[in-house]
Scaffold this motif. Structure first.
Motif, PDB file in Angstrom:
ATOM      1  N   ASP A   1       4.046  -4.661   3.723  1.00 21.34           N
ATOM      2  CA  ASP A   1       5.078  -3.990   2.926  1.00 21.34           C
ATOM      3  C   ASP A   1       5.861  -5.043   2.168  1.00 21.34           C
ATOM      4  O   ASP A   1       6.847  -5.590   2.652  1.00 21.34           O
ATOM      5  CB  ASP A   1       6.003  -3.173   3.845  1.00 21.34           C
ATOM      6  N   GLN A   2       5.374  -5.333   0.949  1.00 26.46           N
ATOM      7  CA  GLN A   2       6.012  -6.386   0.146  1.00 26.46           C
ATOM      8  C   GLN A   2       6.760  -5.800  -1.040  1.00 26.46           C
ATOM      9  O   GLN A   2       6.916  -6.451  -2.079  1.00 26.46           O
ATOM     10  CB  GLN A   2       4.955  -7.384  -0.334  1.00 26.46           C
ATOM     11  N   GLY A   3       7.149  -4.570  -0.930  1.00 26.17           N
ATOM     12  CA  GLY A   3       7.981  -3.975  -1.965  1.00 26.17           C
ATOM     13  C   GLY A   3       7.227  -3.730  -3.252  1.00 26.17           C
ATOM     14  O   GLY A   3       6.561  -2.708  -3.418  1.00 26.17           O
ATOM     15  N   GLU A   4       7.283  -4.687  -4.165  1.00 23.59           N
ATOM     16  CA  GLU A   4       6.743  -4.480  -5.508  1.00 23.59           C
ATOM     17  C   GLU A   4       5.241  -4.265  -5.499  1.00 23.59           C
ATOM     18  O   GLU A   4       4.729  -3.338  -6.144  1.00 23.59           O
ATOM     19  CB  GLU A   4       7.097  -5.676  -6.395  1.00 23.59           C
ATOM     20  N   VAL A   5       4.492  -5.111  -4.775  1.00 24.66           N
ATOM     21  CA  VAL A   5       3.036  -4.941  -4.768  1.00 24.66           C
ATOM     22  C   VAL A   5       2.650  -3.673  -4.028  1.00 24.66           C
ATOM     23  O   VAL A   5       1.679  -2.981  -4.388  1.00 24.66           O
ATOM     24  CB  VAL A   5       2.334  -6.179  -4.173  1.00 24.66           C
ATOM     25  N   SER A   6       3.419  -3.322  -2.969  1.00 23.77           N
ATOM     26  CA  SER A   6       3.129  -2.072  -2.258  1.00 23.77           C
ATOM     27  C   SER A   6       3.365  -0.880  -3.165  1.00 23.77           C
ATOM     28  O   SER A   6       2.583   0.081  -3.159  1.00 23.77           O
ATOM     29  CB  SER A   6       4.012  -1.960  -1.013  1.00 23.77           C
TER      30      SER A   6
ATOM     31  N   ARG B   1       1.459   3.698  -6.441  1.00 27.82           N
ATOM     32  CA  ARG B   1       1.506   4.495  -7.665  1.00 27.82           C
ATOM     33  C   ARG B   1       0.132   5.016  -8.090  1.00 27.82           C
ATOM     34  O   ARG B   1       0.012   5.824  -8.995  1.00 27.82           O
ATOM     35  CB  ARG B   1       2.088   3.659  -8.810  1.00 27.82           C
ATOM     36  N   ARG B   2      -0.935   4.521  -7.451  1.00 27.38           N
ATOM     37  CA  ARG B   2      -2.296   4.873  -7.867  1.00 27.38           C
ATOM     38  C   ARG B   2      -2.986   5.693  -6.784  1.00 27.38           C
ATOM     39  O   ARG B   2      -2.877   5.396  -5.595  1.00 27.38           O
ATOM     40  CB  ARG B   2      -3.096   3.603  -8.170  1.00 27.38           C
ATOM     41  N   SER B   3      -3.716   6.707  -7.217  1.00 24.49           N
ATOM     42  CA  SER B   3      -4.534   7.486  -6.292  1.00 24.49           C
ATOM     43  C   SER B   3      -5.699   6.611  -5.815  1.00 24.49           C
ATOM     44  O   SER B   3      -5.934   5.516  -6.327  1.00 24.49           O
ATOM     45  CB  SER B   3      -5.085   8.729  -6.981  1.00 24.49           C
ATOM     46  N   ASP B   4      -6.445   7.120  -4.826  1.00 29.60           N
ATOM     47  CA  ASP B   4      -7.598   6.344  -4.346  1.00 29.60           C
ATOM     48  C   ASP B   4      -8.589   6.078  -5.477  1.00 29.60           C
ATOM     49  O   ASP B   4      -9.123   4.976  -5.607  1.00 29.60           O
ATOM     50  CB  ASP B   4      -8.298   7.103  -3.214  1.00 29.60           C
ATOM     51  N   ALA B   5      -8.831   7.106  -6.296  1.00 33.09           N
ATOM     52  CA  ALA B   5      -9.773   6.926  -7.404  1.00 33.09           C
ATOM     53  C   ALA B   5      -9.238   5.911  -8.402  1.00 33.09           C
ATOM     54  O   ALA B   5      -9.982   5.052  -8.912  1.00 33.09           O
ATOM     55  CB  ALA B   5     -10.042   8.265  -8.086  1.00 33.09           C
ATOM     56  N   GLU B   6      -7.959   5.984  -8.695  1.00 33.90           N
ATOM     57  CA  GLU B   6      -7.364   5.039  -9.654  1.00 33.90           C
ATOM     58  C   GLU B   6      -7.349   3.628  -9.088  1.00 33.90           C
ATOM     59  O   GLU B   6      -7.574   2.653  -9.804  1.00 33.90           O
ATOM     60  CB  GLU B   6      -5.941   5.487 -10.003  1.00 33.90           C
TER      61      GLU B   6
END
Length: 819
Positions: free
Chosen positions: A293-298, A303-308
């Motif tokens: 849990d690194q905030g920005e990278v998490s 923000r992306r679905s599995d497909a995305e």
């Protein structure tokens, strides 16, 4: 994955001449390119599926290697053919990318649906691109990996030669481009070619490396990227790395993007491949486990679905049309460039990334899922624009205006050059190797269209194969003039060799693979560049085997050249077994597209060289000549097996019939009588022993004949061709060797003699059912005098006489113990 670090561009590249930049594609064109890429991937996948599931072969063989390997190149090849390539550019397509290539040609209207439906079938689109077997626009055949790659480098040298000699007319120079599998770079011939290219300042060469980090059996080693980069830059190439696609680049610019980029760079290749195969959920779990849990990278990941997320993580540079075109269009010089394109093997297919996917095939269910995703209706699988979002008229108009589609046919022709009469040198004692050098020297002295188009080459044995006098008169080829220092300093030297753009000899390093690839490239100049060249290459006969794969490749492409291999056999006795050849006559017989000759006398050689200069320029169609049943109308390449052994030359003027026999493969040096009991058939440098033996045998056997064989290859080919013709209804088909041996009585025995493997002539007894004893060399040679070795291996006069005694009944030959 391999960590990407920046590498400076070499000063040589920065100072290279500029080429005009193409106009960047519009957003609308990029969208069309993306659609065409999807269509190409579908057609290639359907082609393979059709061959394996809908039209399965009875032998049970599959072509799964194409399924994954071709998919990884869909974007690269779409960017090239639909935007980057010009008509003058030439491409060697990676072997397993043939379905992608055929699909692209189909969209251009240069391939038929029938051939695609028959992919891998008889007369269908070939499994590997072939200049001679495919109907579409193949520039270079590929198959044996690494050879097509290096071929482009030597084709670039041939193009430079054509332009430097003013033979190109108004045709511009094109880029010679190879689509390279990363595993192909394991092939040693690629690096031999790289070094030769550095020495000859290779230009206009692009190698686009499909860096999917998988070979046939697994995932490649970590850090290979840096090794490749270092090698190419050391050879003066610019290296362009396409690792990240536009989706990844955009993500890296988001908050947390730097951490994601760092994770991608440090992820091992095998793990990246496995996650690619597992998909979005696996990517998410692994990224969150590693990054926490690194905030920005998490948040970036969330923000992306599995497909995305899966689309983002597999959006490598080699699959991104926009990134590819930007990299290709940015090259504004003619220096060689290596594009290292990160890809996923099997990209866009359910087997993407799996280490076993080389032999993997999509199941019918998977194919149906792909059909649905592509929007292709059942029964409309071959429709060129089925499933695409834009109107067919708009897509057709786009294809009609891409640069590659302009200019008409891309295979050229050039009229054959007249061959002047060639006279043998008058020397009373001379070897065929020396005779070759003198005949070529006479050509160099003269002014003929042929002599101006001959280009010679040799792997550092120019002098020892008697090319020196030719080079003295015609010079060495180089991009810039370079004076002979010894001549400038007035130091006496036998050889006055000056380099210039007008030189006609290409000096190579000691690498026979490079020799044959050079002959292949220069031997296709009439087709590739519209200027006929007649390449002549020399090497030591035993070292044909070192370049045999490239020789076979050159013949498979129907390249035209003359190969002069000398010294041959065990005649170079003091040099030992390492410089003695045994199997090369059999290679000459077995190699398709190569007519092999081994003359004994230089007047024979003059006849054969005159024939060869004409033969390599033939490209006619039609059935075999009823005189010899060979398909001489089609032409081919020629191999001369010569010797350093000086022989006393016959004092004669050859008749038209003798010359015809020399070309067809044999003639009677001593005509047999009607009651002939023994015939000696001899090929090459051991002829003096045969002549002496016949004189002795004739004292005790009737009507002895001596058959001078100049080409076991031509004799055998004519014999088998005539037999096939008879089986197909041509009852009167008779070959040259059948006519030669037909008058012999059935009790006649034949002794065949060659300084090579005895099987070369061992088939002669089967022509008309005569007993035969084949003499030759079957084991490695050794040092010694020629007389010692001939006696040891059973090639001397005594051995021939003893063989005649064994196969011909009657009283003992009186000279058997005396010789």
């Amino acid at each position: 994955m391999d960590r990407h670090t920046s590498h400076p561009t070499s000063p040589a590249v920065l100072s290279a001449p500029l080429c005009p930049r193409p106009a960047p594609p519009s957003a609308a064109d990029l969208a069309i390119l993306a659609e065409l890429e999807r269509k190409v991937l579908w057609l290639a996948s359907w082609m393979i599926h059709n061959a394996n599931h809908l039209r399965p072969s009875t032998d049970g063989l599959k072509v799964g290697g194409h399924q994954a390997s071709s998919a990884s190149l869909a974007a690269i090849m779409s960017a090239l053919y639909f935007h980057v390539l010009r008509p003058e550019d030439r491409v060697a397509v990676k072997p397993h990318a043939s379905p992608i290539f055929h699909a692209i040609q189909y969209l251009f209207g240069r391939q038929t649906r029938e051939r695609l439906e028959n992919f891998r079938g008889f007369k269908g689109a070939q499994s590997y691109p072939s200049r001679t077997k495919d109907a579409d626009d193949v520039d270079f055949s590929t198959g044996s990996v690494g050879l097509g790659v290096a071929q482009t480098l030597f084709a670039s040298l041939a193009q430079d030669y054509v332009h430097a000699h003013g033979l190109a007319g108004d045709r511009p120079k094109g880029r010679m481009i190879a689509l390279v599998g990363d595993a192909e770079l394991d092939e040693g011939n690629v690096f031999e070619a790289l070094l030769e290219g550095w020495k000859h300042e290779v230009r206009n060469t692009w190698w686009i490396i499909d860096y999917n980090r998988q070979s046939l059996d697994g995932v490649v080693r970590e850090g290979l990227y840096e090794r490749f980069t270092g090698i190419f830059e050391a050879m003066g190439w610019q290296v362009v790395v396409l690792k990240y696609g536009t989706l990844q680049q955009a993500a890296f610019a988001e908050p947390g993007g730097a951490a994601l980029k760092s994770w991608i760079d440090t992820c091992p290749n095998a793990e990246y491949s496995a996650l690619t195969f597992q998909g979005g959920a696996a990517w998410r779990k692994r990224l969150m486990d590693d990054l926490g849990d690194q905030g920005e990278v998490s948040a970036l990941i969330a923000r992306r679905s599995d497909a995305e997320l899966s689309a983002l993580m597999t959006n490598l540079g080699g699959h991104d049309i926009a990134a590819l075109i930007a990299a290709f269009d940015a090259i504004d010089h003619d220096r060689p460039v290596a594009f290292l394109c990160y890809t996923v093997k099997g990209f866009g297919l359910p087997l993407a990334g799996h280490k076993d996917n080389h032999a993997g095939l999509m199941t019918p269910a998977q194919m149906e899922a792909l059909r649905a995703a592509m929007g292709v209706g059942e029964g409309r699988e071959w429709e060129p624009f089925e499933g695409l979002n834009r109107p067919a008229s708009e897509l057709a108009a786009f294809l009609a205006r891409v640069p590659f589609a302009q200019g008409g046919p891309r295979r050229f022709t050039d009229p054959a050059l007249a061959v002047p009469p060639l006279a043998p040198p008058p020397n009373p004692v001379i070897s065929t190797q020396a005779g070759f050098g003198l005949i070529l020297q006479d050509l160099a002295k003269g002014e003929s269209a042929l002599s101006d188009r001959i280009v010679t080459t040799s792997p550092d044995v120019t002098v020892s194969t008697n090319l020196g006098p030719w080079v003295n008169r015609r010079g060495l080829f180089a991009h810039a003039a370079l004076a002979d220092v010894f001549k400038r300093e007035r130091i006496p030297s036998t050889f006055a060799w000056e380099f210039s753009p007008k030189g006609q000899h290409l000096e190579l390093g000691i690498a026979e693979m490079n020799l044959f690839l050079t002959l292949s490239a220069f031997g296709l100049s009439h087709s590739l560049f519209g200027a006929r060249l007649v390449p002549v290459g020399t090497l030591y006969d035993p070292f044909i085997c070192r370049g045999l794969d490239a020789l076979n490749y050159a013949c498979y492409q129907d390249a035209r050249f003359i190969l002069v291999a000398t010294p041959s056999g065990i005649t170079l006795a003091p040099e030992g077994g390492a410089h003695q050849s045994i199997s090369t006559p059999l290679i000459g017989m077995a190699q398709d597209g190569l007519a092999a000759f081994e003359p004994a006398f230089v007047d024979e050689l003059a006849v054969l060289m005159e024939f060869a200069f004409d033969y390599v320029q033939r490209d006619g169609e039609g059935v075999g000549d009823e005189r010899n049943w060979l398909r001489d109308e089609t032409g081919g390449s020629v191999y001369f097996r010569l010797s350093t052994r000086p022989l006393e030359q016959p004092k004669r003027v050859l008749s038209a019939a003798q010359k015809r026999g020399i070309v067809d493969g044999a003639y009677w040096l001593r005509e047999p009588g009607p009651n002939c009991e023994v015939v000696v058939a001899v090929q090459g440098a051991v002829t003096p022993e045969a002549i002496a033996a016949v004189a002795l045998i004739a004292e005790d056997r009737r009507d002895v004949g001596l058959l001078a064989v100049t080409s076991a290859d031509r004799l055998n080919a004519g014999w088998t061709a005539a037999a096939r013709a008879r089986e197909r209804g041509f009852a009167g088909a008779t070959s040259h060797v059948e006519r030669l041996l037909e008058p012999l009585p059935r009790h006649c025995g034949i002794v065949s003699v060659i300084d090579g493997h005895p099987a070369t002539l061992g088939w002669l007894g089967a022509v008309a059912g005569h007993r035969l004893r084949a003499l030759g060399v079957e084991h490695f040679g050794q040092t010694g005098t020629l007389s010692d070795l001939y006696a040891h291996y059973g090639l001397d006069t005594a051995a021939i006489v003893a063989a005649a005694q064994a196969i011909s009944p009657g009283r003992p030959l009186r000279h058997l113990k005396a010789v």
